[in-house]
Design a protein around this motif. Structure first.
Motif, PDB file in Angstrom:
ATOM      1  N   ARG A   1      12.706  27.691 -40.861  1.00 17.12           N
ATOM      2  CA  ARG A   1      14.109  27.639 -41.278  1.00 17.12           C
ATOM      3  C   ARG A   1      14.618  29.063 -41.370  1.00 17.12           C
ATOM      4  O   ARG A   1      13.852  30.012 -41.487  1.00 17.12           O
ATOM      5  CB  ARG A   1      14.245  27.000 -42.669  1.00 17.12           C
ATOM      6  N   ILE A   2      15.938  29.177 -41.386  1.00 17.24           N
ATOM      7  CA  ILE A   2      16.580  30.481 -41.576  1.00 17.24           C
ATOM      8  C   ILE A   2      17.843  30.254 -42.394  1.00 17.24           C
ATOM      9  O   ILE A   2      18.497  29.215 -42.255  1.00 17.24           O
ATOM     10  CB  ILE A   2      16.877  31.169 -40.221  1.00 17.24           C
ATOM     11  N   THR A   3      18.170  31.175 -43.263  1.00 16.68           N
ATOM     12  CA  THR A   3      19.377  31.072 -44.083  1.00 16.68           C
ATOM     13  C   THR A   3      20.612  31.068 -43.173  1.00 16.68           C
ATOM     14  O   THR A   3      20.676  31.807 -42.203  1.00 16.68           O
ATOM     15  CB  THR A   3      19.462  32.266 -45.050  1.00 16.68           C
ATOM     16  N   GLU A   4      21.574  30.210 -43.518  1.00 22.31           N
ATOM     17  CA  GLU A   4      22.823  30.152 -42.750  1.00 22.31           C
ATOM     18  C   GLU A   4      23.543  31.495 -42.816  1.00 22.31           C
ATOM     19  O   GLU A   4      23.458  32.221 -43.806  1.00 22.31           O
ATOM     20  CB  GLU A   4      23.743  29.064 -43.312  1.00 22.31           C
ATOM     21  N   ASN A   5      24.276  31.803 -41.765  1.00 28.49           N
ATOM     22  CA  ASN A   5      25.115  33.003 -41.665  1.00 28.49           C
ATOM     23  C   ASN A   5      24.330  34.309 -41.728  1.00 28.49           C
ATOM     24  O   ASN A   5      24.861  35.328 -42.172  1.00 28.49           O
ATOM     25  CB  ASN A   5      26.220  33.005 -42.730  1.00 28.49           C
ATOM     26  N   THR A   6      23.082  34.294 -41.315  1.00 24.99           N
ATOM     27  CA  THR A   6      22.322  35.535 -41.206  1.00 24.99           C
ATOM     28  C   THR A   6      22.800  36.254 -39.955  1.00 24.99           C
ATOM     29  O   THR A   6      22.796  35.684 -38.868  1.00 24.99           O
ATOM     30  CB  THR A   6      20.810  35.249 -41.098  1.00 24.99           C
ATOM     31  N   SER A   7      23.231  37.493 -40.105  1.00 28.51           N
ATOM     32  CA  SER A   7      23.717  38.238 -38.950  1.00 28.51           C
ATOM     33  C   SER A   7      22.568  38.984 -38.278  1.00 28.51           C
ATOM     34  O   SER A   7      21.489  39.123 -38.850  1.00 28.51           O
ATOM     35  CB  SER A   7      24.810  39.221 -39.378  1.00 28.51           C
ATOM     36  N   GLN A   8      22.822  39.463 -37.075  1.00 27.54           N
ATOM     37  CA  GLN A   8      21.805  40.217 -36.351  1.00 27.54           C
ATOM     38  C   GLN A   8      21.552  41.537 -37.065  1.00 27.54           C
ATOM     39  O   GLN A   8      22.483  42.165 -37.579  1.00 27.54           O
ATOM     40  CB  GLN A   8      22.263  40.469 -34.918  1.00 27.54           C
ATOM     41  N   TYR A   9      20.307  41.972 -37.096  1.00 32.04           N
ATOM     42  CA  TYR A   9      19.843  43.215 -37.736  1.00 32.04           C
ATOM     43  C   TYR A   9      20.014  43.201 -39.259  1.00 32.04           C
ATOM     44  O   TYR A   9      20.058  44.242 -39.894  1.00 32.04           O
ATOM     45  CB  TYR A   9      20.506  44.444 -37.129  1.00 32.04           C
ATOM     46  N   GLN A  10      20.097  42.027 -39.837  1.00 32.99           N
ATOM     47  CA  GLN A  10      20.183  41.877 -41.293  1.00 32.99           C
ATOM     48  C   GLN A  10      18.772  41.871 -41.864  1.00 32.99           C
ATOM     49  O   GLN A  10      17.869  41.294 -41.290  1.00 32.99           O
ATOM     50  CB  GLN A  10      20.891  40.554 -41.622  1.00 32.99           C
TER      51      GLN A  10
ATOM     52  N   SER B   1      21.003  36.434 -34.723  1.00 34.45           N
ATOM     53  CA  SER B   1      21.760  35.781 -35.792  1.00 34.45           C
ATOM     54  C   SER B   1      21.351  34.314 -35.868  1.00 34.45           C
ATOM     55  O   SER B   1      20.643  33.805 -34.994  1.00 34.45           O
ATOM     56  CB  SER B   1      23.264  35.897 -35.523  1.00 34.45           C
ATOM     57  N   THR B   2      21.773  33.634 -36.921  1.00 37.10           N
ATOM     58  CA  THR B   2      21.423  32.222 -37.087  1.00 37.10           C
ATOM     59  C   THR B   2      21.898  31.395 -35.901  1.00 37.10           C
ATOM     60  O   THR B   2      21.168  30.534 -35.404  1.00 37.10           O
ATOM     61  CB  THR B   2      22.048  31.673 -38.388  1.00 37.10           C
ATOM     62  N   GLN B   3      23.106  31.662 -35.428  1.00 38.81           N
ATOM     63  CA  GLN B   3      23.642  30.895 -34.295  1.00 38.81           C
ATOM     64  C   GLN B   3      22.862  31.174 -33.018  1.00 38.81           C
ATOM     65  O   GLN B   3      22.606  30.264 -32.228  1.00 38.81           O
ATOM     66  CB  GLN B   3      25.129  31.218 -34.073  1.00 38.81           C
ATOM     67  N   ASP B   4      22.464  32.427 -32.797  1.00 35.03           N
ATOM     68  CA  ASP B   4      21.697  32.774 -31.601  1.00 35.03           C
ATOM     69  C   ASP B   4      20.310  32.153 -31.624  1.00 35.03           C
ATOM     70  O   ASP B   4      19.749  31.837 -30.573  1.00 35.03           O
ATOM     71  CB  ASP B   4      21.572  34.289 -31.459  1.00 35.03           C
ATOM     72  N   CYS B   5      19.739  31.972 -32.811  1.00 33.33           N
ATOM     73  CA  CYS B   5      18.390  31.398 -32.928  1.00 33.33           C
ATOM     74  C   CYS B   5      18.343  29.961 -32.404  1.00 33.33           C
ATOM     75  O   CYS B   5      17.301  29.517 -31.928  1.00 33.33           O
ATOM     76  CB  CYS B   5      17.917  31.418 -34.376  1.00 33.33           C
TER      77      CYS B   5
END
Length: 180
Positions: free
Chosen positions: A120-129, A149-153
């Protein structure tokens, strides 16, 4: 042992804020007392003021460490977080990544997290965060930087890297002679 300069404090707080955001204030003002950061041999220690007052009786050249080592300053004055800070960063982490049981061992050996190992990954995680990596049983394993980012994953292929490795609890075994 000395307090951090304004520049050192700014660099260190920027790095820690990548992982815990505005929860940084909760590290300083804790209900069990006041804590502060001190520099000793290019390493930053997180220590309670009670222990700091007791340590004032020990000369600087005889003092090995004090409190918890949060990280160190490199020769180019960049701040690197150590795995010893994980216990303090994990409860306040804004962005989290959970890895599948099969990918835990790979991460603990120092490898990046692949999409195939992502639970899983937290929603709205941006790239390089900055993210804290957990096992599926909610045990903090380490931290890293989100490569996607979450969407790219969601759209990426299974062998793509989604989290760059920075530190993990396996370092206690791999580098035990250099951790102080």
């Amino acid at each position: 042992m000395r307090p951090l300069t304004e520049e050192e404090t700014r660099v260190m707080f920027e790095k820690i804020a990548k992982y815990i955001g505005e929860n940084l204030q909760l590290l300083i003002d804790r209900p069990d007392g006041t804590y502060c950061f001190r520099l000793h041999n290019d390493r930053v220690y997180y220590v309670s003021e009670k222990i700091l007052k007791l340590a004032a009786n020990i000369s600087g050249d005889k003092l090995v460490s004090l409190g918890t080592c949060f990280g160190k300053f490199t020769k180019t004055h960049k701040f690197r977080l150590h795995v010893t800070a994980l216990d303090y960063l994990a409860p306040y982490a804004k962005y989290k990544v959970w890895v599948k049981p099969g990918a835990e061992q790979s991460f603990l050996y120092g490898n990046h997290v692949l999409k195939s190992g992502l639970g899983r990954i937290t929603e709205n995680t941006s790239q390089y965060q900055g993210v804290v990596v957990y096992s599926m049983a909610d045990i903090p394993l380490g931290f890293g930087v989100a490569a996607k980012s979450t969407q790219d994953c969601r759209k990426v292929d299974p062998m793509a890297i989604v989290v760059f490795h920075q530190a993990d609890i396996g370092e206690y075994v791999r580098h035990e002679e250099t951790l102080t």
